[in-house]
Design a protein around this motif. Structure first.
Motif, short mmCIF file in Angstrom:
data_model
loop_
_atom_site.label_atom_id
_atom_site.label_comp_id
_atom_site.label_asym_id
_atom_site.label_seq_id
_atom_site.Cartn_x
_atom_site.Cartn_y
_atom_site.Cartn_z
N UNK A 199 0.85 -1.19 0.00
CA UNK A 199 0.00 0.00 0.00
C UNK A 199 0.89 1.24 0.00
N UNK A 200 1.58 1.39 -1.10
CA UNK A 200 2.49 2.50 -1.29
C UNK A 200 2.20 3.07 -2.67
N UNK A 201 2.20 4.39 -2.78
CA UNK A 201 1.82 4.99 -4.06
C UNK A 201 2.76 6.12 -4.43
N UNK A 202 3.16 6.15 -5.69
CA UNK A 202 3.95 7.25 -6.22
C UNK A 202 3.05 8.08 -7.12
N UNK A 298 1.10 4.51 3.36
CA UNK A 298 -0.14 4.44 4.13
C UNK A 298 -0.53 3.01 4.44
N UNK A 299 -1.33 2.82 5.49
CA UNK A 299 -1.72 1.47 5.91
C UNK A 299 -2.74 0.88 4.96
N UNK A 300 -2.85 -0.46 4.93
CA UNK A 300 -3.84 -1.12 4.07
C UNK A 300 -5.26 -0.86 4.53
N UNK A 301 -6.18 -1.03 3.61
CA UNK A 301 -7.57 -0.69 3.89
C UNK A 301 -8.23 -1.50 5.00
N UNK A 302 -7.74 -2.72 5.25
CA UNK A 302 -8.39 -3.56 6.26
C UNK A 302 -7.98 -3.18 7.68
N UNK A 303 -6.95 -2.35 7.83
CA UNK A 303 -6.39 -2.08 9.15
C UNK A 303 -7.28 -1.17 9.98
N UNK A 304 -7.29 -1.40 11.28
CA UNK A 304 -8.01 -0.54 12.23
C UNK A 304 -6.97 0.34 12.90
N UNK A 305 -7.13 1.66 12.76
CA UNK A 305 -6.17 2.63 13.28
C UNK A 305 -6.78 3.36 14.47
N UNK A 306 -6.04 3.44 15.57
CA UNK A 306 -6.54 4.08 16.78
C UNK A 306 -5.39 4.78 17.50
N UNK A 307 -5.69 5.75 18.35
CA UNK A 307 -4.63 6.42 19.12
C UNK A 307 -3.85 5.42 19.97
N UNK A 322 -11.54 8.74 18.05
CA UNK A 322 -12.02 7.37 18.05
C UNK A 322 -11.25 6.58 16.99
N UNK A 323 -11.11 5.28 17.21
CA UNK A 323 -10.46 4.44 16.23
C UNK A 323 -11.30 4.29 14.97
N UNK A 324 -10.64 3.93 13.87
CA UNK A 324 -11.37 3.85 12.61
C UNK A 324 -10.68 2.86 11.68
N UNK A 325 -11.46 2.16 10.91
CA UNK A 325 -10.94 1.33 9.84
C UNK A 325 -10.46 2.24 8.71
N UNK A 326 -9.34 1.87 8.08
CA UNK A 326 -8.74 2.73 7.06
C UNK A 326 -9.72 3.02 5.92
N UNK A 327 -10.40 1.98 5.43
CA UNK A 327 -11.36 2.20 4.34
C UNK A 327 -12.49 3.12 4.81
N UNK A 328 -12.94 2.93 6.04
CA UNK A 328 -14.00 3.76 6.58
C UNK A 328 -13.56 5.22 6.65
N UNK A 329 -12.29 5.42 7.01
CA UNK A 329 -11.81 6.81 7.14
C UNK A 329 -11.84 7.54 5.80
N UNK A 330 -11.50 6.84 4.72
CA UNK A 330 -11.56 7.47 3.40
C UNK A 330 -12.98 7.95 3.11
N UNK A 331 -13.96 7.14 3.47
CA UNK A 331 -15.36 7.50 3.25
C UNK A 331 -15.75 8.69 4.12
N UNK A 332 -15.34 8.65 5.39
CA UNK A 332 -15.65 9.74 6.32
C UNK A 332 -15.05 11.05 5.80
N UNK A 333 -13.80 10.98 5.36
CA UNK A 333 -13.12 12.20 4.89
C UNK A 333 -13.78 12.75 3.63
N UNK A 334 -14.21 11.87 2.75
CA UNK A 334 -14.88 12.32 1.53
C UNK A 334 -16.20 13.01 1.85
N UNK A 335 -16.97 12.44 2.79
CA UNK A 335 -18.25 13.03 3.16
C UNK A 335 -18.07 14.36 3.89
N UNK A 336 -16.91 14.51 4.55
CA UNK A 336 -16.64 15.74 5.29
C UNK A 336 -15.85 16.75 4.45
#
Length: 346
Positions: A199-202, A298-307, A322-336
């Protein structure tokens, strides 16, 4: 005005041929200060020598105080950087019809694309990009059917060097945060077990000459949805960071440095000790196309990231996100509209 549709549904405009800025690219209310690039207005972010005996503390302090630093003696050969930049120059110099053969489509990440930030804004940016995840061979075959291999070899060599550097940096950053090697492996394995792909992008960025630079935006204000980003800034001016007290400040990057900036996921993991700094790219008057190369870690989409709050800390540590799944965070950020961190604040 309605938001533009998703980036993958948009056809990039051939910015190299327009004689006047079209309405789709005119950004209203750009303040005069945002278009100034005087040397006395620039800010110098911390410079960290990777060979310094105190590199761990220097990186940690820079991440805490700035969320960004310039890394020198990083081990990426100048010749390799220049050769990869030349690949990008050749790529963006191709006819638009040729580049469109690799157009990024919905559901994919690789290929020729507009800035992904476009979906959060009413206007488009004076920018064209090309994203490479893994090998570029499939796309490069479409761009250079008969001689794609030398271009592939150079980009893949650059990716390997950048990945090795990213591995070293994340290890140091986690050590500074008190996260052990075992916890790091468990928390942030960046190989997706389902696909085996990193999960690395150039991302190659091009900013063509603009007939009316005061009307356009190179890249709109944003934070990176990554652990951190390593940026080779071929252009000396244009990149700006947001300072809470002074507003937008232009940076003057060193030519021998990589700019390392903290992404949203490290802000979450560090529980706010590190900050994902808003930044943007402005366009200045120039007759030449300018470019940058951003390497996203960046971490893979399946990962759960938390403080990460140290369990044996002398002082009580309370998570502020709050903790969040990586894929979920992309959705949250897009909606926000690109402001994902705020939506996680407890």
């Amino acid at each position: 005005m309605d938001k533009l549709p998703a980036v993958g549904l948009l056809t990039p405009l051939d910015l190299n041929t327009v004689e006047a800025v079209p309405e789709s690219h005119v950004w209203p209310h750009l303040d005069e200060s945002s278009q100034k690039f005087e040397s006395d207005k620039t800010v110098s972010i911390p410079v960290v020598d990777f060979n310094d005996d105190n590199v761990l503390e220097l990186i940690g302090k820079a991440c805490e105080e700035w969320g960004m630093f310039q890394l020198i003696n990083h081990g990426i050969p100048k010749t390799l950087t220049a050769e990869t930049e030349e690949v990008a120059r050749c790529l963006f110099g191709l006819p638009q019809s040729q580049k469109m053969k690799t157009l990024n489509v919905p559901g994919t990440a690789n290929g020729y694309c507009m800035a992904r930030l476009t979906k959060h804004h009413d206007k488009m940016m004076w920018h064209e990009g090309f994203t490479i995840i893994g090998s570029p061979v499939d796309d490069f075959k479409k761009l250079w059917p008969s001689d794609y291999q030398p271009f592939c070899d150079k980009v893949e060599e650059y990716q390997l060097k950048m990945k090795a550097l990213a591995d070293k940096l994340i290890s140091l950053i986690f050590k500074y945060l008190g996260i052990s090697d075992e916890e790091m492996v468990k928390k942030l394995s960046y190989i997706d077990p389902a696909t085996g792909k990193p999960h690395l992008a150039l991302r190659l960025n091009s900013f063509p000459p603009c007939p009316e630079p005061s009307k356009v935006m190179g890249l709109a204000a944003h934070t990176d949805t990554s652990l951190f980003t390593m940026l080779h800034q071929a252009r000396r001016e244009g990149l700006q960071i947001l300072n809470e007290k002074e507003g937008w400040l232009p940076l003057a990057p060193r030519r021998d440095a990589l700019i390392i900036n903290i992404g949203d996921f490290l802000q979450i993991i560090s529980n706010g000790r590190f900050h994902s700094v808003p930044h943007r790219v402005m366009i200045r008057e120039t007759e030449k196309t300018t470019m940058s190369m951003a390497y996203f870690f960046h971490p893979p989409g399946h990962l759960y990231v938390a403080p990460y709050c140290k369990p044996l800390s002398e002082t009580l540590q309370t998570p502020i996100y709050r903790g969040v799944n990586v894929k979920e965070y992309f959705i949250i950020k897009a909606k926000a509209s690109g402001k994902g961190i705020a939506a996680l604040t407890i």
